[in-house]
Design an enzyme around this catalytic site. Structure first.
Site, mmCIF file in Angstrom:
data_model
loop_
_atom_site.group_PDB
_atom_site.id
_atom_site.type_symbol
_atom_site.label_atom_id
_atom_site.label_comp_id
_atom_site.label_asym_id
_atom_site.label_seq_id
_atom_site.Cartn_x
_atom_site.Cartn_y
_atom_site.Cartn_z
ATOM 1 N N ARG A 182 1.051 5.442 17.714
ATOM 2 C CA ARG A 182 0.754 6.485 16.734
ATOM 3 C C ARG A 182 1.233 7.871 17.157
ATOM 4 N NH1 ARG A 182 1.278 2.441 13.964
ATOM 5 N NH2 ARG A 182 -0.534 1.422 13.033
ATOM 6 N N ASP A 226 0.815 -1.218 0.000
ATOM 7 C CA ASP A 226 0.000 0.000 0.000
ATOM 8 C C ASP A 226 0.848 1.268 0.000
ATOM 9 O OD1 ASP A 226 -1.986 -1.917 0.331
ATOM 10 O OD2 ASP A 226 -3.163 -0.660 1.671
ATOM 11 N N ASP A 254 -6.610 4.645 12.808
ATOM 12 C CA ASP A 254 -5.283 5.224 12.641
ATOM 13 C C ASP A 254 -5.302 6.547 11.886
ATOM 14 O OD1 ASP A 254 -3.845 3.463 14.135
ATOM 15 O OD2 ASP A 254 -3.258 2.186 12.452
ATOM 16 N N SER A 256 -4.369 -8.654 8.182
ATOM 17 C CA SER A 256 -3.358 -7.594 8.270
ATOM 18 C C SER A 256 -2.673 -7.644 9.628
ATOM 19 C CB SER A 256 -3.999 -6.220 8.050
ATOM 20 O OG SER A 256 -4.885 -5.916 9.109
#
Length: 418
Positions: free
Chosen positions: A97, A17, A126, A182
């Site tokens: 994050r 991606d 996210d 994922s």
């Protein structure tokens, strides 16, 4: 005169991606600076990631080792606050994050970039976390989110479109078979979601786990560790079984991962509520975090005042909610973190723990700041010593006063025939 392209810092992993996104952004006229954060990903080859970013079109690729900062400034904050989202999730992705976003903004400021970009999807948490944290640190920064861009979404409807784009532009693709789910990795946890795991009735495959063995496959021999804390922060771990000692913060945490993972500790499989309003099924393994949180909560029991504990439990839940939703750098989070730090000032001591087949067994705890008094608590000793003047007979009045409202309510119910 050559056109000056606007600079953009892209959170880059080297995967399919973000490699497609990197090339697409270059085609859109950006000078792309790829940024890869080392927060303890499992067996990541950062030199290969850097080489790929440059080959795809990045003007430079910056790899920053954030592991020590991640542990001391983020992970240990979670531990000393006992943070856990919806009573189950230890915030492994959420807590990484703000650490990554802070470094992105530092690089953007240093390089004079007006934009940042990420590969987070338009349905997940996210995107919120990256952008909320970034804007709290740099109010003028602009964010490009390709998975919310109509043109990008129209061009890439699935994995086959991404692969075709890579083939067209000569972008190397990992030839290894892709797992049907994922993965997000850092030293705090590994998470697994989407793909086959979107079926909430479908159990996880044993071979997918990276940080833990199953409790059934864990050693038949237990191990005992002692964990020291100062002001709620782990400062030392000692393995009483083999003599291992760790005192560096990063080494402490990595060893906690190793020893807890070895004994099958830290796996959960849950359905949680995303901030955007969608329920999400996730499988997580957080061995070291699970061990340290249990040890810390036990130590609080011996050296934290009852009412302070009650109040901080509410702040802990709010800490978890704010962290999960992307408000790490918000003023309300700053208030809560300072308040929790104040409550942790006397959380000092050590906890002895036995690890065995998925179980964390507390064996004992000691603290120079202990509020526990064995004589006062004893059923065999009248009173509690001269310093306390505790008379068990006083409990009669204590009970009578506290029962007044209960008796009043019961009388009203009886009058109403209920």
């Amino acid at each position: 005169m050559a056109e000056v392209k606007p600079k953009l810092v892209l959170a880059y992993s080297g995967g399919l991606d973000t490699s497609v996104i990197l090339k697409w952004l270059c085609e859109k006229g950006f000078d792309v600076i790829a940024f890869c954060a080392n927060v303890g990903q499992y067996e990541e080859d950062f030199s290969a990631v850097k080489a790929k970013a440059l080959a795809v079109g990045a003007s430079q690729c910056i790899v920053t080792d954030l592991r020590s900062e991640f542990v001391t400034d983020y992970v240990f904050d979670c531990i000393k606050s006992n943070a856990i989202y919806e009573g189950r999730y230890l915030l492994g992705t959420s807590i990484a994050r703000p650490c990554i976003a802070k470094e992105m903004i530092r690089i953007a400021t240093l390089e004079g970039a007006q934009y940042i970009a990420h590969g987070a999807t338009g349905k997940g948490n996210d995107q919120v976390r990256f952008e909320m944290c970034a804007q709290a640190l740099s109010p003028t920064i602009k964010c490009v989110a390709p998975w919310r861009d109509a043109e990008f979404i129209e061009s890439f409807k699935g994995r086959s479109d991404l692969l075709a784009y890579c083939n067209k532009h000569g972008i190397p693709v990992d030839a290894k078979p892709k797992a049907n789910y994922s993965i997000d990795e850092n030293l705090f946890h590994t998470s697994y979601e989407s793909g086959q795991l979107e079926d909430a009735a479908c159990g996880p495959e044993e071979e997918m786990f990276k940080m833990t063995v199953s409790p059934q496959a864990a050693p038949d021999q237990s191990e005992t560790v002692v964990i020291d804390f100062v002001k709620g922060v782990p400062t030392k771990i000692t393995n009483k079984t083999d003599g291992t000692v760790k005192t560096d913060p990063l080494e402490i945490f990595l060893y906690c991962n190793t020893i807890a993972g070895k004994h099958g500790i830290g796996r959960i499989d849950i359905v949680e509520n995303r901030f955007v309003g969608i329920k999400s099924r996730g499988v997580y393994e957080t061995p070291g975090g699970t061990l340290l949180r249990e040890a810390h909560m036990d130590l609080e029991g011996i050296c934290m005042d009852r009412e302070v504990k009650r109040i901080t439990e509410g702040m802990s839940a709010e800490f978890a909610r704010l962290c999960y939703n992307g408000f790490w750098f918000a003023p309300e989070m700053e208030l809560i973190r300072h308040s929790l730090d104040f409550g942790q000032r006397d959380v000092i001591g050590e906890v002895e723990i036995e690890l065995y087949k998925g179980n964390i067994i507390i064996k004992g705890r000691t603290s120079p700041k202990a509020l526990y008094n064995a004589d006062l608590a004893s059923m065999d000793i009248e009173g509690g010593g001269d310093a306390f003047d505790y008379n068990p007979a006083d409990a009669e009045g204590f009970i009578r006063i506290n029962a007044v409202r209960l008796k009043t309510y019961a009388a009203l119910r009886a009058k109403d025939g209920l």
